[in-house]
Design a protein around this motif. Structure first.
Motif, mmCIF file in Angstrom:
data_model
loop_
_atom_site.group_PDB
_atom_site.id
_atom_site.type_symbol
_atom_site.label_atom_id
_atom_site.label_comp_id
_atom_site.label_asym_id
_atom_site.label_seq_id
_atom_site.Cartn_x
_atom_site.Cartn_y
_atom_site.Cartn_z
ATOM 1 N N LEU A 175 0.871 -1.182 0.000
ATOM 2 C CA LEU A 175 0.000 0.000 0.000
ATOM 3 C C LEU A 175 0.897 1.218 0.000
ATOM 4 C CD1 LEU A 175 -1.163 2.374 2.144
ATOM 5 C CD2 LEU A 175 -2.622 1.613 0.298
ATOM 6 N N THR A 176 0.772 2.032 -1.023
ATOM 7 C CA THR A 176 1.530 3.278 -1.111
ATOM 8 C C THR A 176 0.559 4.437 -1.186
ATOM 9 O OG1 THR A 176 3.409 2.236 -2.220
ATOM 10 C CG2 THR A 176 3.179 4.601 -2.480
ATOM 11 N N GLY A 177 0.530 5.272 -0.131
ATOM 12 C CA GLY A 177 -0.320 6.456 -0.158
ATOM 13 C C GLY A 177 -1.376 6.468 0.926
ATOM 14 N N LYS A 178 -2.526 6.986 0.579
ATOM 15 C CA LYS A 178 -3.606 7.225 1.547
ATOM 16 C C LYS A 178 -4.183 5.916 2.088
ATOM 17 C CE LYS A 178 -8.137 9.546 1.739
ATOM 18 N NZ LYS A 178 -9.001 10.530 1.069
ATOM 19 N N TRP A 179 -4.375 5.868 3.392
ATOM 20 C CA TRP A 179 -4.952 4.701 4.053
ATOM 21 C C TRP A 179 -6.235 5.056 4.809
ATOM 22 C CZ3 TRP A 179 -5.494 -0.208 4.057
ATOM 23 C CH2 TRP A 179 -5.834 -0.939 5.196
ATOM 24 N N SER A 180 -6.394 6.308 5.227
ATOM 25 C CA SER A 180 -7.601 6.675 5.958
ATOM 26 C C SER A 180 -8.823 6.367 5.090
ATOM 27 C CB SER A 180 -7.566 8.163 6.300
ATOM 28 O OG SER A 180 -7.498 8.929 5.115
ATOM 29 N N GLN A 181 -9.941 5.996 5.714
ATOM 30 C CA GLN A 181 -10.240 6.157 7.129
ATOM 31 C C GLN A 181 -10.131 4.832 7.901
ATOM 32 O OE1 GLN A 181 -11.930 7.875 4.650
ATOM 33 N NE2 GLN A 181 -11.055 9.772 5.422
ATOM 34 N N PHE A 182 -9.414 3.877 7.391
ATOM 35 C CA PHE A 182 -9.242 2.614 8.084
ATOM 36 C C PHE A 182 -8.465 2.808 9.387
ATOM 37 C CE2 PHE A 182 -10.370 0.878 4.006
ATOM 38 C CZ PHE A 182 -10.963 -0.341 4.314
ATOM 39 N N SER A 183 -8.714 1.923 10.337
ATOM 40 C CA SER A 183 -7.970 1.939 11.592
ATOM 41 C C SER A 183 -6.719 1.077 11.460
ATOM 42 C CB SER A 183 -8.855 1.395 12.722
ATOM 43 O OG SER A 183 -9.190 0.034 12.452
ATOM 44 N N LEU A 184 -5.951 0.991 12.535
ATOM 45 C CA LEU A 184 -4.743 0.166 12.575
ATOM 46 C C LEU A 184 -3.792 0.559 11.442
ATOM 47 C CD1 LEU A 184 -6.524 -3.238 13.366
ATOM 48 C CD2 LEU A 184 -5.548 -1.582 14.989
ATOM 49 N N THR A 185 -3.043 -0.384 10.923
ATOM 50 C CA THR A 185 -2.113 -0.086 9.835
ATOM 51 C C THR A 185 -2.420 -0.999 8.649
ATOM 52 O OG1 THR A 185 -0.426 -1.764 10.346
ATOM 53 C CG2 THR A 185 -0.345 0.319 11.595
ATOM 54 N N PRO A 186 -1.923 -0.662 7.462
ATOM 55 C CA PRO A 186 -2.103 -1.571 6.327
ATOM 56 C C PRO A 186 -1.530 -2.959 6.596
ATOM 57 C CG PRO A 186 -1.385 0.585 5.570
ATOM 58 C CD PRO A 186 -1.278 0.604 7.061
ATOM 59 N N GLY A 187 -0.463 -3.022 7.402
ATOM 60 C CA GLY A 187 0.126 -4.310 7.737
ATOM 61 C C GLY A 187 -0.836 -5.209 8.490
ATOM 62 N N ASP A 188 -1.701 -4.621 9.311
ATOM 63 C CA ASP A 188 -2.674 -5.416 10.058
ATOM 64 C C ASP A 188 -3.725 -6.042 9.146
ATOM 65 O OD1 ASP A 188 -1.746 -4.913 12.802
ATOM 66 O OD2 ASP A 188 -2.319 -2.842 12.387
ATOM 67 N N PHE A 189 -3.891 -5.477 7.944
ATOM 68 C CA PHE A 189 -4.895 -5.973 7.014
ATOM 69 C C PHE A 189 -4.282 -6.762 5.848
ATOM 70 C CE2 PHE A 189 -7.320 -2.786 9.267
ATOM 71 C CZ PHE A 189 -8.614 -3.298 9.285
ATOM 72 N N GLY A 190 -3.011 -7.143 5.979
ATOM 73 C CA GLY A 190 -2.442 -8.052 4.993
ATOM 74 C C GLY A 190 -1.395 -7.489 4.064
ATOM 75 N N PHE A 191 -1.100 -6.198 4.139
ATOM 76 C CA PHE A 191 -0.066 -5.631 3.269
ATOM 77 C C PHE A 191 1.316 -5.953 3.829
ATOM 78 C CE2 PHE A 191 -3.675 -2.957 1.951
ATOM 79 C CZ PHE A 191 -3.526 -3.011 0.576
ATOM 80 N N ASP A 192 2.190 -6.486 2.981
ATOM 81 C CA ASP A 192 3.551 -6.804 3.391
ATOM 82 C C ASP A 192 4.407 -5.553 3.540
ATOM 83 O OD1 ASP A 192 3.225 -9.702 3.172
ATOM 84 O OD2 ASP A 192 3.117 -9.352 1.006
ATOM 85 N N ASP A 193 4.055 -4.524 2.801
ATOM 86 C CA ASP A 193 4.860 -3.308 2.718
ATOM 87 C C ASP A 193 3.907 -2.128 2.652
ATOM 88 O OD1 ASP A 193 7.465 -1.764 1.626
ATOM 89 O OD2 ASP A 193 5.773 -1.278 0.308
ATOM 90 N N TYR A 194 4.280 -1.019 3.294
ATOM 91 C CA TYR A 194 3.418 0.154 3.171
ATOM 92 C C TYR A 194 4.142 1.432 3.531
ATOM 93 C CZ TYR A 194 2.731 -0.182 8.290
ATOM 94 O OH TYR A 194 2.906 -0.242 9.651
ATOM 95 N N ILE A 195 3.664 2.502 2.952
ATOM 96 C CA ILE A 195 4.029 3.864 3.337
ATOM 97 C C ILE A 195 2.757 4.684 3.240
ATOM 98 C CG2 ILE A 195 4.774 4.463 0.988
ATOM 99 C CD1 ILE A 195 6.815 6.381 2.292
ATOM 100 N N THR A 196 2.429 5.401 4.285
ATOM 101 C CA THR A 196 1.162 6.131 4.316
ATOM 102 C C THR A 196 1.306 7.390 5.163
ATOM 103 O OG1 THR A 196 -1.225 5.915 4.717
ATOM 104 C CG2 THR A 196 0.230 4.870 6.318
ATOM 105 N N PHE A 197 0.283 8.221 5.131
ATOM 106 C CA PHE A 197 0.289 9.492 5.853
ATOM 107 C C PHE A 197 -1.051 9.666 6.540
ATOM 108 C CE2 PHE A 197 -0.463 10.007 1.295
ATOM 109 C CZ PHE A 197 -1.767 10.467 1.274
ATOM 110 N N GLN A 198 -1.161 10.665 7.370
ATOM 111 C CA GLN A 198 -2.397 10.905 8.102
ATOM 112 C C GLN A 198 -3.348 11.769 7.282
ATOM 113 O OE1 GLN A 198 -1.851 12.195 12.229
ATOM 114 N NE2 GLN A 198 0.280 11.525 12.136
ATOM 115 N N GLY A 199 -4.597 11.376 7.228
ATOM 116 C CA GLY A 199 -5.592 12.203 6.569
ATOM 117 C C GLY A 199 -5.518 12.153 5.056
ATOM 118 N N SER A 200 -5.816 13.299 4.421
ATOM 119 C CA SER A 200 -5.881 13.400 2.962
ATOM 120 C C SER A 200 -5.199 14.683 2.509
ATOM 121 C CB SER A 200 -7.339 13.432 2.492
ATOM 122 O OG SER A 200 -8.060 12.322 2.970
ATOM 123 N N GLY A 201 -4.811 14.720 1.253
ATOM 124 C CA GLY A 201 -4.263 15.938 0.677
ATOM 125 C C GLY A 201 -2.970 16.402 1.298
ATOM 126 N N ASP A 202 -2.078 15.465 1.605
ATOM 127 C CA ASP A 202 -0.792 15.827 2.206
ATOM 128 C C ASP A 202 0.250 16.011 1.105
ATOM 129 O OD1 ASP A 202 -2.078 15.557 4.556
ATOM 130 O OD2 ASP A 202 -0.851 13.939 5.359
#
Length: 447
Positions: A128-155
């Protein structure tokens, strides 16, 4: 030869079902195709030039369409949280609870199976690369092996918003320096992911920053330029850079790319997102046509025929089963899955196309087929002139075609019964409770 082999494998899979490991070995198929899903933020059809945008030029996205298939009738939820939940789970919001922005956070890994977990069963490495909201926890908790994300939108820049100062990369909290453009940081991460995993089948969910507000300058912006046009152009530039990376690594021919918007154009920019000089019906957050109608393009050289335009009905619950079929992955048997695979249509087969799509936000919903739309209130709309107009049919009882359409769509709603599922607990609008409360406070001040 590789393209032909991939296509023959897909046709065999569609005709005869899952192929055993021994059979795969005997047919000498190449490694499973990579899957890249690009999701632009708040990008409506009026923002993309291959859909007829009057203001924006998106040459790289247009090339994807020219080399593949562009869909005229692809729908999702009108706000980002519910839209992304439907995409990743393949299920409608009244089943998952993702009926408003805040309730998306109630989805838990033990309750819902997301795309990465499905694909990992077939050996895919996932990012997962990019926006993750509005999900809770992290992308890793939902099955992504790798991720980079930020808080909210429009960063975009660390200097513009407090939240933009931070990002998370594979569980590590990091600071964005004042000279780095967040979309470039995201892009560099995904290039590293693809390069590292080029010899494995991979799934990349590229959840772009653009073009969510607050719209800010890009590294290419000039003084006095149209910043919204700049942002759309920079988004398109990043898509082009991604395609170049795939070409350089000789991965393009073994990669299915789906490009899509997560909902319609944001309210403050909808006025400029015209087609042929005409305003569109609806925008982000509305239950009108272009709240949910989004640009969707599929590209897979040698597998998807070039320069095709499809009127097949899609809704975003269809992505999970489509990706699963591409990967040869099994779907969970203990959950109702609302999506259906459109892989057959991508490769020129009839398959099992939709007769209707369903859209839901808050405590409102509608079901739509090619010409007609019926909402929760029982209102029937003639959609012959969509996306510019949707005409309320006030007396459909005197019109045989309209009556038959009403009866068909009413039956669909009765079978789905969204009113018996999970409903919006924050006023029914589908928006963040904080936004709803701010509007209420402002209204009181103005009384």
């Amino acid at each position: 030869m590789k393209n032909l082999t991939n296509l023959l494998f897909l046709i065999a899979f569609l005709c005869f079902g899952s192929i055993s490991a021994q059979e795969k070995k005997q047919t000498k198929v190449s490694k499973k195709p990579n899957i890249i899903y690009i999701l632009a933020d708040d990008l409506g059809i009026g923002d993309v030039s291959c859909y007829g945008s009057d203001k924006n030029k998106t040459p790289n996205i247009d090339l994807l369409a020219k080399g593949g298939m562009r869909f005229n009738h692809s729908y999702t939820a009108p706000l980002c949280g519910p839209s992304r939940a439907m995409i990743l789970t393949g299920r409608y919001a009244f089943r998952t609870g993702a009926v408003n922005q805040d309730m998306v956070a109630d989805i838990k890994p033990q309750d819902e199976v997301l795309i990465p977990s499905v694909l990992k069963t077939e050996g895919y490495v996932t990012s997962l690369t990019g926006k993750w909201s509005q999900f809770s926890l992290t992308p890793g908790d939902f099955g992504f092996d790798d991720y980079i994300t930020f808080q909210g939108s429009g960063d975009y820049w660390a200097t513009q918003k407090k939240k933009s100062e931070n990002y998370i990369e594979n569980g590590v909290n990091k600071k964005l320096d004042t000279l780095t453009y967040m979309p470039d940081l995201m892009h560099n991460h995904l290039v590293n992911f693809i390069t590292t995993n080029k010899d494995k089948p991979f799934f990349l969910y590229y959840s772009m920053v653009h073009v969510h507000a607050l719209i800010q300058r890009t590294p290419d912006s000039k003084p006095g330029s149209d910043l919204y046009e700049d942002n759309t152009a920079y988004m398109d530039k990043l898509v082009g850079k991604l395609l170049k990376t795939l070409d350089d690594l000789k991965l393009r021919e073994n990669t299915l790319i789906i490009f899509m918007g997560d909902n319609g154009t944001a309210s403050q920019y909808a006025f400029r997102s015209t087609i042929d000089g005409k305003e569109l019906s609806g925008k982000k957050g509305t239950m009108l046509e272009c709240g949910s109608l989004v640009p969707t393009i599929a590209n897979w050289p040698g597998v998807i025929e070039a320069n095709k335009v499809s009127n097949t009905l899609l809704d975003s619950s269809d992505l999970l089963p489509t990706f699963a079929e591409v990967a040869g992955a099994k779907l969970a048997a203990n959950k109702i899955l609302d999506g259906r695979s459109f892989l057959p249509q991508l490769i020129g087969k009839k398959g099992n196309p939709r007769e209707w799509i369903f859209t839901e936000l808050g405590n409102k919903w509608y079901v739509r087929e090619a010409k007609w739309k019926l909402n929760r209130e029982g209102e029937l709309f003639d959609m012959s002139n969509a996306p510019f107009e949707e005409k309320l049919v006030s007396d459909f009882a005197s019109n045989k075609e309209a009556t038959e359409a009403h009866n068909r769509l009413q039956k669909v709603l009765q079978e789905l019964s969204p009113e018996k599922g999970i409903l919006d607990n924050a006023g029914g609008s589908g928006r963040h409770a904080s936004n709803v409360n701010r509007k209420k406070d402002k209204a009181k001040e103005e009384e």
